[in-house]
Write an enzyme that holds these catalytic residues in place. Structure first.
Site, short mmCIF file in Angstrom:
data_model
loop_
_atom_site.label_atom_id
_atom_site.label_comp_id
_atom_site.label_asym_id
_atom_site.label_seq_id
_atom_site.Cartn_x
_atom_site.Cartn_y
_atom_site.Cartn_z
CB CYS A 124 -3.56 0.18 -2.19
SG CYS A 124 -3.67 1.87 -2.74
CG ASP B 166 -1.87 1.16 1.29
OD1 ASP B 166 -2.30 1.61 0.22
OD2 ASP B 166 -2.19 1.64 2.40
CB SER B 167 0.27 4.79 -0.47
OG SER B 167 -0.77 5.00 0.48
CB THR C 202 -5.52 4.46 -4.78
OG1 THR C 202 -6.34 5.01 -3.76
CG2 THR C 202 -5.17 5.53 -5.78
CE1 TYR D 100 2.07 4.78 -3.91
CE2 TYR D 100 0.63 2.91 -4.29
CZ TYR D 100 1.90 3.42 -4.08
OH TYR D 100 2.98 2.57 -4.06
CD GLU E 164 0.78 6.62 6.24
OE1 GLU E 164 1.88 6.45 6.80
OE2 GLU E 164 0.14 5.67 5.73
CB CYS F 38 -9.19 4.76 1.25
SG CYS F 38 -7.48 5.10 1.76
CB THR F 39 -6.56 -0.15 2.90
OG1 THR F 39 -5.47 0.57 2.31
CG2 THR F 39 -7.12 -1.14 1.88
CG HIS F 40 -4.48 5.00 4.78
ND1 HIS F 40 -4.07 4.45 3.59
CD2 HIS F 40 -3.36 5.44 5.41
CE1 HIS F 40 -2.74 4.57 3.50
NE2 HIS F 40 -2.29 5.17 4.60
N1 DGL Z 1 -4.75 3.13 1.23
C1 DGL Z 1 -4.88 3.43 -0.14
C2 DGL Z 1 -6.23 3.08 -0.72
O1 DGL Z 1 -6.82 2.11 -0.29
C3 DGL Z 1 -4.22 4.64 -0.72
C4 DGL Z 1 -4.25 5.90 0.02
C5 DGL Z 1 -3.41 6.95 -0.65
O2 DGL Z 1 -2.20 6.79 -0.66
O3 DGL Z 1 -3.98 7.93 -1.16
O4 DGL Z 1 -6.72 3.70 -1.63
#
Ligand code: DGL
Length: 259
Positions: free
Chosen positions: A71, A7-8, A73, A39, A152, A184-186
């Site tokens: 991720c 992931d990012s 994205t 990302y 983050e 988004c996984t975050h």
């Molecule tokens: N965690 C990522 C996702 O699921 C990317 C977040 C990012 O870097 O913008 O999209």
């Protein structure tokens, strides 16, 4: 069974956590590409480039058997290209859980929170158009630029994060949205803050269990049930050790790498 997951940044660890809890005998290598994060605010070409370099690194250094793009994205931007380039590799992606959200919604008003790149991607738009036609549901989309950086930095419920969420979620709350896709996984990491802003009355949909199930289906033959899982974490830039520990419930060394 060696599984590369990337992931990012920290977000994909929300998927790794579910994998560690449910798989057996998996050697997981995780790359947080924090040097290139976020990302979601990059072009498709850049995201394809980051994803391809990471995949090649996993193959060269670790001879992985499977790749999990943890991720939304990167999946939206790059999974097609990766599948063409790495035909013999098992590749599992992450997509916004729109369908489960629709089935959890009583009001048939569903919110989707994701990065700008995911919401603008062809893959998501096709899924949304097909499902909204099929299920006659109102879909409220919201891009959340800046939220990944807040996460983050460990700012999961600071006044700034809450105020960003209030701005993005107020129209969903007023419209009666009762299920929100965490695209988004975050975002599961700010799930409690989202619930607070939505006044708790909300289903939050994330896909870590669906991905783990898919990994199990595709990789099961190669994993020995009696073996322990292992996890190695690598990062291309800065990453918060305390956030890693908070997500996984245990301290891990993070090795810095250049790709
Ligand atoms: N965690 C990522 C996702 O699921 C990317 C977040 C990012 O870097 O913008 O999209």
């Amino acid at each position: 069974m060696k599984i590369g997951v990337f992931d990012s940044g920290l977000g994909g660890l929300t998927i790794v956590k579910t994998m560690l809890e449910n798989l057996h005998g998996a050697d997981i290598i995780y790359i947080a590409d924090t040097a290139n994060a976020p990302y979601g605010e990059k072009t498709q070409k850049q995201i394809i480039d980051f994803s391809a370099k990471i995949t090649q690194y996993f193959i060269d250094k670790f001879h992985i058997d499977a790749l999990v793009i943890a991720c939304n994205t990167a999946t939206s931007a790059a999974i097609k290209e990766l599948r063409v380039k790495y035909k013999n590799l098992i590749i599992i992606g992450t997509e916004p859980g729109l369908k489960p959200a629709i089935s959890h919604s009583q009001s048939k008003k569903v919110g989707v929170l994701a990065t700008p790149a995911t919401l603008n991607g062809e893959k998501y738009k096709l899924l949304r158009d097909e499902l909204s036609r099929q299920y006659k549901v109102d879909i409220f989309e919201q891009a959340c630029p800046g939220l990944v950086q807040q996460i983050e930095n460990g700012e999961l419920d600071t006044p700034k994060t809450i105020s960003m969420l209030q701005n993005w979620l107020s129209s969903m709350r007023e419209a009666g949205v009762d299920a929100i896709v965490l695209g988004c996984t975050h975002y599961p990491l700010v799930g409690e803050s989202i619930k607070k802003v939505m006044h708790n009355d909300i289903n939050l949909i994330e896909t870590s269990h669906a991905i783990t199930k898919r990994v199990n289906e595709l990789c099961n033959n190669s994993m020995k049930c009696d073996n322990e899982n292992s996890l190695k974490i690598l990062s291309t830039g800065k990453i918060s050790g305390s956030m890693v520990e908070m997500i996984l419930g245990k301290k891990y060394e993070v090795e810095h790498i250049n790709i």
